[in-house]
Design an enzyme around this catalytic site. Structure first.
Site, PDB file in Angstrom:
ATOM      1  N   ASP A 234      66.995   4.403  83.493  1.00  0.00           N
ATOM      2  CA  ASP A 234      66.136   3.410  84.150  1.00  0.00           C
ATOM      3  C   ASP A 234      64.722   3.971  84.335  1.00  0.00           C
ATOM      4  O   ASP A 234      63.722   3.297  84.057  1.00  0.00           O
ATOM      5  CB  ASP A 234      66.762   3.035  85.506  1.00  0.00           C
ATOM      6  N   LYS A 238      60.954   2.931  82.443  1.00  0.00           N
ATOM      7  CA  LYS A 238      59.687   2.685  83.138  1.00  0.00           C
ATOM      8  C   LYS A 238      58.583   3.602  82.604  1.00  0.00           C
ATOM      9  O   LYS A 238      57.447   3.173  82.396  1.00  0.00           O
ATOM     10  CB  LYS A 238      59.876   2.877  84.649  1.00  0.00           C
TER      11      LYS A 238
END
Lengths: 363, 363
Positions: A234, A238
Site C-alpha cells: 500500500d 503511494k
C-alpha cells in the site's frame, strides 16, 4: 430542467465505505453550487454498485439524499459497464465519473473514458500505481495531462494522504519552478499507529510487535488480514504515484526496494488468524531492532522516501532521532516532508489523519 | 502574434523583493504553458514600480527575462495608475493584475478593478485585513466571491503562510462540508525564530529576550524597526484573513485581543535603535514568564488562534507542552493547525518556512 452550459453530470460508481462518505459531500457541494452566481447545476445521474445501478437516461437528476435507498429498489438486470459509459458520453454536457471502487478493470478503462471527454475523479490507487504504460496512457488522454484538449480531466488527490493536501502541494511546488530534492514520510495510518505504539518517543509502554499488530487489528486499524498492510505494498503504491508526479519513470510499485514486515516463514499461512498466532515467534527480531535504535536515541518508523535527483525510491523501516517530526507523529497520523531548493533544510510538512471514509479511522 | 482565446495578459505592479522573486516564476510558468496542449499564451504587458512603468499598449508581450533592465531605461513620465487600469480593461482578452506591493491605495481599488473584469493575484495583506466593508466589497465584485459572474477572479493564497498551502487547505475543508472548530498556529517567521531561540524545547541555550531580538535583527529576521514585528499587527492581519474565510465577520485586525511585546514605556522611542538599547530594562518580565512556563514543563510561543463556533480570535503568548507540535517548531518556520470535525482530536497540520521572496529568510 433542461441542461444548460452550467450543467455538470455526475456518475458515481461504488457506494461502499468511501461512496457512503462521498454522497453527503456531493449533496453539500451541489446545494452550494446551485446558490452560486451564476448557479452551477450539479446533477447526479448514475449510481452503480457491483450488482445494481440506477441510471437517469433522461439526464434528469437523481435524488442524492435518497439514492442509496432508491438503488436498493432496483430490480432490472445490471447493464454492462462499457455500455453505460458509452451512453454517458452522449450526455448533453460535461460528465464527471467518480470511481469509489478499487476495481482494476475500471481503472484500466480510464484512458478510454478520458478520451471520450468524460472526466474522472477517484481515490482508487490502482490505475496510478500499476504499470508506467497505463500511467502514460491515462495522462496522454487527459486534458490536464500531456494530453488532448478534447479529453476529460483526471483528478486523484486522495490517492496519497487521503484528504491531506499532498499531491496538490507537490504540483504547486513544481509548477512554480521549485526543485523538489527529497520526499519522505509515513504514508500509512496502520504503520503509523503500529510503530507509534511499538516504540513511542521518550520510551515507555510499547508492547511486543505481535501484540501491537493484534491490538491494531482489534481496534480496526488494519485490513481484515494484517499481512495486506505489513507487506508494504500500500505504501509502495503511494510512493509510486508521488515519484511519478515528481518526474521519475517508476515502472511499478515492485520496481524499487520495499521491505515487508511479514517473516518469510509466515508468507504462506493459510489465514490472517494463523499468521497472528505464529507472529510472536518472530518478536525477537523486532526487539533487537528496537534496542539498537534506542541505543542511538532514536525510534523506528515505517517510511517511504524519494530521492528525486538520485531517482531512488524505497519503502521500509528507518531510524529517526526523537526530535525529528517523523518520530513525534501521534496516533494513526500520516506525515509528508517535502525537501525543496526553495524551502532549504527545513521541509514543508503536511501532517494529519490520512482519513478516508468516516467508517474507518484512517485511509 | 494576435491575441487568441488562449491569451492571458499579465500586469505586474511592484518589482521590489517579492516582484524580483516573482518574475522568474512567471517566466517559468509562461514557458510551460506555451508548450501545453493546447498552448496558453501568457503575456507580460505591464511592469510598474513607484516611479516608472513599461506598458505594451499594443498588447505585444514584454520580454520577461529582461524587463527589469528595460524598465530602468524608461524615461517617460509615469502614467497615473487609474488611467493605466482603465486601459488594461480594454485588452483583447483576460487580464490578471499581480500586485506585489503593500500599497493600501492600490488595495482599496481592488473592488473597482475586479468589477472591470480584471483578475487580481496578490500577497498584499492590506486589502483583506482592513475593514470588513472593504473585504465584502472585494468579494461581491469577484467571480469567485459572492459576486458577479462578469467580475475578475481574486487570489491571495500567500497572504497567510506565504507559499504554504494554508488558505487553499481551509477552503477545501469548508467546500467539502467539514466543520472547522479551531485554527491555531505560529504565523510569523520573526516570532517563530525569536521564541524558538529564547526558549528552545528541552531547555538549553536561550538568551535574554532583548538579546534574542537584537540577534534576530542582525540576522535579518526582523523588520528594520523590530517593533513592527513585536506589536503583533502582522499576525493579527493574517488571523483576520483566516477568520473571515472561516466565516467570521471580523471588523478589523484591532477588533480582537492582540498582545504587543513592546513595553508601554518604549512605544514612543524615536527609533528602533533606541528601542533596542532600552529593551534590556524589561527582560525581567520575560524571564518570569519563562520560569513559570518551565515549571509546568512548557515553553512560550507567540501564536494566533481562532475559535470558530465561539467566534473568538486572539493573538499573543501562550504556553505549550514540550510534546506539542507548536513547541517543537524549528528555525523561523510557521505552523498552522486546523482542528475540524472530520479530523477529530489530531489536527491537520501545515508547517514550513513562511518564505516570501528569496531575499528574505521568511515572510
Amino acid at each position: 430542467m433542461p441542461a444548460t452550459p452550467q450543467t455538470i453530470f455526475v456518475a458515481v460508481i461504488g457506494v461502499g465505505g468511501v461512496g457512503k462518505a462521498f454522497l453527503p459531500q456531493l449533496h453539500h457541494l451541489s446545494q452550494r453550487l446551485s446558490q452560486a452566481n451564476p448557479p452551477t447545476d450539479l446533477r447526479l445521474i448514475l449510481a452503480r454498485r457491483s450488482n445494481k445501478q440506477l441510471f437517469s437516461e433522461s439526464w434528469q437528476p437523481l435524488n442524492i439524499a435518497n439514492v442509496l435507498h432508491d438503488l436498493d429498489q432496483v430490480t432490472q438486470p445490471l447493464l454492462p459497464l462499457q455500455e453505460t459509459i458509452d451512453y454517458l458520453a452522449t450526455a448533453p454536457g460535461k460528465v464527471i465519473l467518480v470511481d469509489n471502487t478499487s476495481d482494476p478493470t475500471l481503472a484500466n478503462s480510464y484512458p478510454s473514458i478520458l478520451r471520450k471527454g468524460i472526466s474522472v475523479v477517484t481515490p482508487n490507487k490502482k490505475a496510478f500505481s500499476d504499470t508506467y504504460a497505463l500511467w502514460s496512457d491515462i495522462f496522454s488522454g487527459a486534458a490536464n495531462g500531456t494530453g488532448s484538449a478534447s479529453g476529460g480531466y483526471i483528478f486523484h488527490e486522495s490517492t496519497v494522504g487521503a484528504g491531506l493536501p499532498v499531491l496538490s502541494t507537490l504540483k504547486e511546488l513544481l509548477e512554480t519552478g521549485d526543485e523538489v530534492t527529497k520526499i519522505e514520510g509515513v504514508f500509512s495510518g496502520t504503520m503509523s499507529f503500529l510503530f507509534n505504539s511499538f516504540m513511542p518517543v521518550g520510551g515507555g509502554s510499547g508492547g511486543k510487535f505481535s501484540a501491537e499488530v493484534t491490538k491494531a487489528k482489534e481496534l480496526g486499524f488494519t485490513e481484515p488480514d494484517p499481512r495486506d498492510d505489513l507487506n508494504g505494498l500500500d505504501v509502495a503504491r503511494k510512493l509510486t504515484i508521488l515519484a511519478r508526479l515528481a518526474g521519475l519513470e517508476i515502472e511499478s510499485p515492485t520496481s524499487f526496494p520495499v521491505e515487508s514486515l511479514i517473516p518469510k516463514e509466515l508468507e504462506t499461512c493459510a489465514s490472517g488468524d494463523e499468521f497472528l498466532q505464529r507472529l510472536p515467534d518472530f518478536d525477537g527480531q523486532m526487539e533487537e531492532l528496537k534496542a539498537s535504535a534506542a541505543k542511538e536515541g532514536k525510534v523506528i518508523r515505517f517510511v517511504g522516501s524519494i530521492d528525486v535527483p538520485g531517482q531512488k525510491v524505497k519503502v521500509g523501516l528507518e531510524k529517526f532521532h526523537a526530535s525529528h517530526p517523523i518520530a513525534a507523529l501521534k496516533g494513526s497520523d500520516n506525515i509528508i516532508n517535502f525537501y525543496t531548493k526553495r524551502y532549504g533544510s527545513n521541509p514543508l510538512i503536511v501532517q494529519g489523519a490520512g482519513a478516508g471514509g468516516k467508517s474507518r479511522p484512517w485511509g
